[in-house]
Design a protein around this motif. Structure first.
Motif, PDB file in Angstrom:
ATOM      1  N   SER A 155       0.853  -1.179   0.000  1.00 31.15           N
ATOM      2  CA  SER A 155       0.000   0.000   0.000  1.00 31.15           C
ATOM      3  C   SER A 155       0.892   1.233   0.000  1.00 31.15           C
ATOM      4  O   SER A 155       1.771   1.373   0.855  1.00 31.15           O
ATOM      5  CB  SER A 155      -0.900  -0.001   1.236  1.00 31.15           C
ATOM      6  N   ASP A 210       0.878  12.175  -9.089  1.00 29.47           N
ATOM      7  CA  ASP A 210      -0.263  11.250  -9.100  1.00 29.47           C
ATOM      8  C   ASP A 210      -0.544  10.749 -10.518  1.00 29.47           C
ATOM      9  O   ASP A 210      -0.773   9.550 -10.730  1.00 29.47           O
ATOM     10  CB  ASP A 210      -1.512  11.941  -8.547  1.00 29.47           C
ATOM     11  N   TRP A 214      -0.096   6.905 -12.031  1.00 30.24           N
ATOM     12  CA  TRP A 214      -1.223   6.267 -12.721  1.00 30.24           C
ATOM     13  C   TRP A 214      -0.798   5.747 -14.090  1.00 30.24           C
ATOM     14  O   TRP A 214      -1.094   4.599 -14.465  1.00 30.24           O
ATOM     15  CB  TRP A 214      -2.366   7.275 -12.854  1.00 30.24           C
ATOM     16  N   PRO A 281      -7.233   9.782  -9.229  1.00 31.26           N
ATOM     17  CA  PRO A 281      -6.770   9.082  -8.023  1.00 31.26           C
ATOM     18  C   PRO A 281      -5.334   9.437  -7.677  1.00 31.26           C
ATOM     19  O   PRO A 281      -4.483   9.597  -8.560  1.00 31.26           O
ATOM     20  CB  PRO A 281      -6.898   7.601  -8.395  1.00 31.26           C
ATOM     21  N   THR A 284      -1.181   7.678  -3.517  1.00 32.78           N
ATOM     22  CA  THR A 284      -1.352   7.011  -2.231  1.00 32.78           C
ATOM     23  C   THR A 284      -2.592   6.122  -2.185  1.00 32.78           C
ATOM     24  O   THR A 284      -2.822   5.446  -1.184  1.00 32.78           O
ATOM     25  CB  THR A 284      -1.427   8.044  -1.099  1.00 32.78           C
ATOM     26  N   GLU A 285      -3.394   6.113  -3.251  1.00 29.92           N
ATOM     27  CA  GLU A 285      -4.518   5.180  -3.346  1.00 29.92           C
ATOM     28  C   GLU A 285      -4.116   3.864  -3.999  1.00 29.92           C
ATOM     29  O   GLU A 285      -4.913   2.919  -4.051  1.00 29.92           O
ATOM     30  CB  GLU A 285      -5.668   5.815  -4.135  1.00 29.92           C
ATOM     31  N   THR A 287      -2.463   0.271  -4.617  1.00 30.83           N
ATOM     32  CA  THR A 287      -2.042  -0.922  -3.904  1.00 30.83           C
ATOM     33  C   THR A 287      -1.531  -1.934  -4.923  1.00 30.83           C
ATOM     34  O   THR A 287      -1.762  -1.805  -6.126  1.00 30.83           O
ATOM     35  CB  THR A 287      -3.189  -1.549  -3.096  1.00 30.83           C
ATOM     36  N   THR A 309      -6.005   1.083  -8.116  1.00 30.18           N
ATOM     37  CA  THR A 309      -6.661   1.901  -7.089  1.00 30.18           C
ATOM     38  C   THR A 309      -7.995   1.281  -6.680  1.00 30.18           C
ATOM     39  O   THR A 309      -8.730   1.865  -5.888  1.00 30.18           O
ATOM     40  CB  THR A 309      -6.919   3.331  -7.605  1.00 30.18           C
ATOM     41  N   HIS A 310      -8.293   0.106  -7.194  1.00 24.08           N
ATOM     42  CA  HIS A 310      -9.607  -0.508  -6.966  1.00 24.08           C
ATOM     43  C   HIS A 310      -9.564  -1.676  -5.985  1.00 24.08           C
ATOM     44  O   HIS A 310     -10.568  -2.348  -5.796  1.00 24.08           O
ATOM     45  CB  HIS A 310     -10.198  -0.990  -8.290  1.00 24.08           C
ATOM     46  N   PRO A 312      -9.131  -2.504  -2.174  1.00 20.89           N
ATOM     47  CA  PRO A 312      -8.931  -2.022  -0.801  1.00 20.89           C
ATOM     48  C   PRO A 312      -7.956  -2.932  -0.064  1.00 20.89           C
ATOM     49  O   PRO A 312      -8.136  -4.140  -0.006  1.00 20.89           O
ATOM     50  CB  PRO A 312     -10.337  -2.110  -0.189  1.00 20.89           C
TER      51      PRO A 312
END
Length: 325
Positions: A155, A210, A214, A281, A284-285, A287, A309-310, A312
């Motif tokens: 993460s 960011d 991405w 996004p 930091t989102e 993973t 980013t999808h 959790p």
């Protein structure tokens, strides 16, 4: 062909570069009483010893790095054994010192040494600047204690722009500097008016990182590039052979207007637009999953894959329970 953007593994060792200071979010993973190992350059062991109230173990590639720690400790700190600093192979960690609750890596790496994982106590976390597309993604690596599925996840805690650093010499096992990963040097690009305004207006430096992160998760040809003849860089670029598309806050700049380069620009433009559709996004989102190939050798790195980013993910370390009096 993917440009040389990531450190390499040679002879069982990571060719790494310094990644600067760890992020503030590191404090979420370090608790009083923790046993901590630091791997790489810098003076983080001094601060961590203060946080944990315990001696911190560290491994460095040069005696000069060790002496920086010893000098900062002073006579009292050295006598108290506040930091056990030694010269060694970063890839090996400190197998002589037992298991650790937290392993902090301060050298940008393309993946985790399996030996660091072997030295991690149950429930422990590795925090490392994992290299992706020329960026340093400070990533907390461990198990998701909510999913409890036994898989290893990462993460992102913070992301930083790379700095220009010399590439490693051929055969060099370690090249730890404070300057960052190698940066692709490209010729001065050409302004292509049809690609003006592709990147969002008023893009902040944080937003640029960011967007860069991405793009790197969607295309492994994204890299850090510095352009000759300009003051740019290092910046985000998609590079294939002699074709390059530079992603700038004012739009896309192309190495030329040949069909192959225009096709690359179209790919980048679509990915930039998708970032906007997904509400921009943050890095930091992101993973990832961490693992090795089934046929991996004992010294093959544990690498990140499936950046998204999808998904959790809750990589965390619950505070230790106090021992009954």
């Amino acid at each position: 062909m993917t440009p040389h953007t990531l450190p390499a593994v040679r002879g069982g060792a990571v060719t790494a570069h310094g990644a600067g200071q760890p992020p503030q979010a590191l404090a979420e993973f370090v608790h009083p009483g923790d046993r901590v190992l630091t791997v790489g350059p810098g003076t983080a062991p001094l601060q961590l010893a203060g946080w944990t109230g315990q001696p911190v173990t560290s491994v460095h590639t040069t005696l000069a790095d060790v002496e920086v720690i010893r000098a900062a400790l002073g006579p009292h700190g050295r006598a108290a054994g506040t930091v056990d600093a030694t010269v060694g192979e970063l890839f090996d960690g400190r197998p002589d010192a037992g298991l650790f609750d937290v392993v902090l890596v301060t050298a940008a790496v393309p993946g985790l040494s399996p030996r660091w994982l072997d030295q991690l106590a149950p429930g422990g976390v590795i925090v490392a600047p994992v290299a992706l597309g020329g960026l340093h993604l400070w990533t907390a690596c461990g198990h998701d204690h909510v999913k409890a599925d036994g898989l290893l996840y990462g993460s992102v805690l913070a992301a930083g722009l790379p700095a220009v650093g010399p590439p490693s010499a051929p055969g060099e096992r370690f090249a730890v500097t404070q300057s960052g990963p190698p940066v692709e040097r490209l010729s001065c690009p050409t302004w292509a008016p049809q690609w003006a305004g592709v990147t969002p207006p008023r893009l902040t430096p944080e937003g640029y990182v960011d967007l860069w992160a991405w793009l790197a998760t969607r295309d492994d040809r994204i890299t850090a590039a510095r352009t000759d003849g300009t003051e740019w860089g290092p910046g985000c670029a998609l590079v294939v052979g002699h074709s390059a598309v530079h992603v700038r806050p004012d739009g896309l700049w192309l190495s030329d207007t040949q069909p192959a380069t225009l096709a690359l620009a179209q790919v980048v433009a679509e990915d930039v637009q998708e970032w906007g559709r997904q509400h921009r996004p943050a890095a930091t989102e992101l993973t990832c999953r961490l693992g090795r190939r089934p046929d991996a050798g004992p010294d093959e790195l544990v690498t990140a894959a499936g950046w998204t980013t999808h998904r959790p993910v809750q990589v965390s370390r619950p505070a230790k329970k106090e021992e009954p009096q």
